[in-house]
Design a protein around this motif. Structure first.
Motif, PDB file in Angstrom:
ATOM      1  N   LEU A  21       0.813  -1.216   0.000  1.00  0.00           N
ATOM      2  CA  LEU A  21       0.000   0.000   0.000  1.00  0.00           C
ATOM      3  C   LEU A  21       0.849   1.270   0.000  1.00  0.00           C
ATOM      4  O   LEU A  21       0.691   2.116  -0.895  1.00  0.00           O
ATOM      5  CB  LEU A  21      -0.954  -0.024   1.187  1.00  0.00           C
ATOM      6  CG  LEU A  21      -1.881   1.192   1.324  1.00  0.00           C
ATOM      7  CD1 LEU A  21      -2.732   1.377   0.078  1.00  0.00           C
ATOM      8  CD2 LEU A  21      -2.768   1.060   2.565  1.00  0.00           C
ATOM      9  N   PRO A  22       1.766   1.469   0.942  1.00  0.00           N
ATOM     10  CA  PRO A  22       2.586   2.689   0.876  1.00  0.00           C
ATOM     11  C   PRO A  22       3.539   2.690  -0.311  1.00  0.00           C
ATOM     12  O   PRO A  22       3.799   3.752  -0.896  1.00  0.00           O
ATOM     13  CB  PRO A  22       3.347   2.672   2.209  1.00  0.00           C
ATOM     14  CG  PRO A  22       3.348   1.245   2.642  1.00  0.00           C
ATOM     15  CD  PRO A  22       2.060   0.671   2.149  1.00  0.00           C
ATOM     16  N   ILE A  23       4.060   1.518  -0.667  1.00  0.00           N
ATOM     17  CA  ILE A  23       4.962   1.450  -1.832  1.00  0.00           C
ATOM     18  C   ILE A  23       4.218   1.856  -3.100  1.00  0.00           C
ATOM     19  O   ILE A  23       4.724   2.629  -3.923  1.00  0.00           O
ATOM     20  CB  ILE A  23       5.537   0.027  -1.985  1.00  0.00           C
ATOM     21  CG1 ILE A  23       6.444  -0.310  -0.804  1.00  0.00           C
ATOM     22  CG2 ILE A  23       6.309  -0.107  -3.299  1.00  0.00           C
ATOM     23  CD1 ILE A  23       6.974  -1.730  -0.821  1.00  0.00           C
ATOM     24  N   GLY A  24       3.009   1.330  -3.261  1.00  0.00           N
ATOM     25  CA  GLY A  24       2.228   1.647  -4.453  1.00  0.00           C
ATOM     26  C   GLY A  24       1.853   3.105  -4.529  1.00  0.00           C
ATOM     27  O   GLY A  24       1.907   3.718  -5.603  1.00  0.00           O
ATOM     28  N   ILE A  25       1.467   3.706  -3.405  1.00  0.00           N
ATOM     29  CA  ILE A  25       1.104   5.125  -3.396  1.00  0.00           C
ATOM     30  C   ILE A  25       2.311   5.984  -3.738  1.00  0.00           C
ATOM     31  O   ILE A  25       2.229   6.896  -4.582  1.00  0.00           O
ATOM     32  CB  ILE A  25       0.521   5.516  -2.032  1.00  0.00           C
ATOM     33  CG1 ILE A  25      -0.836   4.851  -1.822  1.00  0.00           C
ATOM     34  CG2 ILE A  25       0.394   7.039  -1.918  1.00  0.00           C
ATOM     35  CD1 ILE A  25      -1.428   5.076  -0.444  1.00  0.00           C
ATOM     36  N   PHE A  26       3.439   5.701  -3.114  1.00  0.00           N
ATOM     37  CA  PHE A  26       4.636   6.509  -3.364  1.00  0.00           C
ATOM     38  C   PHE A  26       5.115   6.344  -4.805  1.00  0.00           C
ATOM     39  O   PHE A  26       5.343   7.329  -5.513  1.00  0.00           O
ATOM     40  CB  PHE A  26       5.744   6.096  -2.394  1.00  0.00           C
ATOM     41  CG  PHE A  26       7.066   6.768  -2.658  1.00  0.00           C
ATOM     42  CD1 PHE A  26       7.303   8.069  -2.238  1.00  0.00           C
ATOM     43  CD2 PHE A  26       8.071   6.107  -3.348  1.00  0.00           C
ATOM     44  CE1 PHE A  26       8.518   8.702  -2.482  1.00  0.00           C
ATOM     45  CE2 PHE A  26       9.285   6.721  -3.610  1.00  0.00           C
ATOM     46  CZ  PHE A  26       9.506   8.021  -3.182  1.00  0.00           C
ATOM     47  N   ALA A  27       5.268   5.092  -5.253  1.00  0.00           N
ATOM     48  CA  ALA A  27       5.793   4.844  -6.594  1.00  0.00           C
ATOM     49  C   ALA A  27       4.790   5.251  -7.670  1.00  0.00           C
ATOM     50  O   ALA A  27       5.174   5.846  -8.694  1.00  0.00           O
ATOM     51  CB  ALA A  27       6.149   3.363  -6.752  1.00  0.00           C
ATOM     52  N   GLY A  28       3.509   4.943  -7.466  1.00  0.00           N
ATOM     53  CA  GLY A  28       2.508   5.306  -8.450  1.00  0.00           C
ATOM     54  C   GLY A  28       2.383   6.806  -8.620  1.00  0.00           C
ATOM     55  O   GLY A  28       2.264   7.308  -9.746  1.00  0.00           O
ATOM     56  N   ARG A  29       2.426   7.532  -7.514  1.00  0.00           N
ATOM     57  CA  ARG A  29       2.336   8.998  -7.572  1.00  0.00           C
ATOM     58  C   ARG A  29       3.573   9.584  -8.253  1.00  0.00           C
ATOM     59  O   ARG A  29       3.464  10.517  -9.057  1.00  0.00           O
ATOM     60  CB  ARG A  29       2.191   9.553  -6.161  1.00  0.00           C
ATOM     61  CG  ARG A  29       1.969  11.053  -6.079  1.00  0.00           C
ATOM     62  CD  ARG A  29       1.744  11.470  -4.638  1.00  0.00           C
ATOM     63  NE  ARG A  29       1.475  12.899  -4.525  1.00  0.00           N
ATOM     64  CZ  ARG A  29       2.417  13.825  -4.408  1.00  0.00           C
ATOM     65  NH1 ARG A  29       3.697  13.466  -4.385  1.00  0.00           N
ATOM     66  NH2 ARG A  29       2.077  15.096  -4.311  1.00  0.00           N
ATOM     67  N   ALA A  30       4.747   9.040  -7.926  1.00  0.00           N
ATOM     68  CA  ALA A  30       5.983   9.549  -8.530  1.00  0.00           C
ATOM     69  C   ALA A  30       5.986   9.318 -10.041  1.00  0.00           C
ATOM     70  O   ALA A  30       6.366  10.207 -10.816  1.00  0.00           O
ATOM     71  CB  ALA A  30       7.192   8.874  -7.884  1.00  0.00           C
ATOM     72  N   LEU A  31       5.559   8.140 -10.474  1.00  0.00           N
ATOM     73  CA  LEU A  31       5.536   7.841 -11.906  1.00  0.00           C
ATOM     74  C   LEU A  31       4.467   8.650 -12.626  1.00  0.00           C
ATOM     75  O   LEU A  31       4.609   8.960 -13.817  1.00  0.00           O
ATOM     76  CB  LEU A  31       5.294   6.348 -12.123  1.00  0.00           C
ATOM     77  CG  LEU A  31       6.449   5.418 -11.738  1.00  0.00           C
ATOM     78  CD1 LEU A  31       6.021   3.961 -11.835  1.00  0.00           C
ATOM     79  CD2 LEU A  31       7.666   5.665 -12.633  1.00  0.00           C
ATOM     80  N   ALA A  32       3.393   8.987 -11.927  1.00  0.00           N
ATOM     81  CA  ALA A  32       2.313   9.750 -12.554  1.00  0.00           C
ATOM     82  C   ALA A  32       2.676  11.219 -12.744  1.00  0.00           C
ATOM     83  O   ALA A  32       2.309  11.835 -13.754  1.00  0.00           O
ATOM     84  CB  ALA A  32       1.040   9.632 -11.721  1.00  0.00           C
TER      85      ALA A  32
END
Length: 222
Positions: A21-32
């Motif tokens: 959950l935190p990994i996905g939010i951080f990485a997904g937001r950064a890539l977006a």
């Protein structure tokens, strides 16, 4: 019904989701939100488990986690146990294998947020963490929920990674998917059928709940 294997699978799935959950939010937001050199390569690496056979990825993780590897030696020195054929090793492998199921839906949700919304939050004096908590996460929630459910359901049914990294140790690494395989190998079709039906029911219920919650969240945000 192998209730121990089912309990282990549910525990693995829940912990995988909590880690991702935190990994996905951080990485997904950064890539977006960010453009940088090598972004395409990063996205390709994230998506690699989608096309790479689980046994191939499992083999590389088995080598990387083995007692002869630097990672395995550091783990043994710190915790006094081996990483392979353990629940901890299985959890790390599950997190790696489920990265695309967690990151990609979250990335798409953050990309769908209009830049004007984030600009308005900044103009209102919101700090980036405050804007994330009060503006971005509520808008991206359907994608975050989808990512969590996909990771949960995918972990429940995973076989190749589990077998390669964890083996089949009862109470430690023997998940419900491995238990089904063992029952089939023993020609116990009744037990295999019951466990398969239960796994199917859990997966359908989880996905159905996701669609229901996503529609409700979408209507509320609309």
């Amino acid at each position: 019904m192998d209730w121990v294997a089912l309990s282990l699978s549910l525990r693995l799935a829940v912990m995988t989701v909590l880690v991702l959950l935190p990994i996905g939010i951080f990485a997904g937001r950064a890539l977006a939100y960010h453009q940088f050199r090598g972004k395409g390569l990063v996205e390709a690496l994230v998506a690699l488990p989608l096309v790479l056979p689980p046994t191939v990825l499992g083999y590389y993780l088995l080598v990387a986690f083995g007692t002869a590897s630097p990672i395995g030696q550091v783990w043994h020195a710190v915790f006094g146990s081996q990483l392979v054929f353990s629940f901890e090793g299985l959890l790390i492998a599950s997190v790696i294998f489920n990265l695309p199921f967690a990151i990609q839906p979250m990335q798409r949700s953050f990309e769908a947020i209009p830049p004007e919304v984030r600009d308005a939050a900044a103009c209102c004096g919101m700090s980036p963490p405050t804007a994330l908590a009060k503006v971005e996460l509520p808008l991206a929630w359907p994608g975050i929920l989808t990512a969590m459910v996909l990771s949960f359901a995918h972990t429940l049914g995973e076989f190749g990674i589990v077998l390669m990294v964890g083996g089949s140790i009862p109470g430690e690494t023997k998940t419900i998917a491995i238990a089904i395989y063992d029952r089939v190998q023993a020609f116990d079709d009744v037990a295999a059928g019951r466990m398969s039906a239960l796994l199917l029911a859990i997966s359908l219920a989880t996905i159905g709940l996701t669609y229901t919650l996503s529609r409700r969240v979408g209507r509320r945000l609309g």
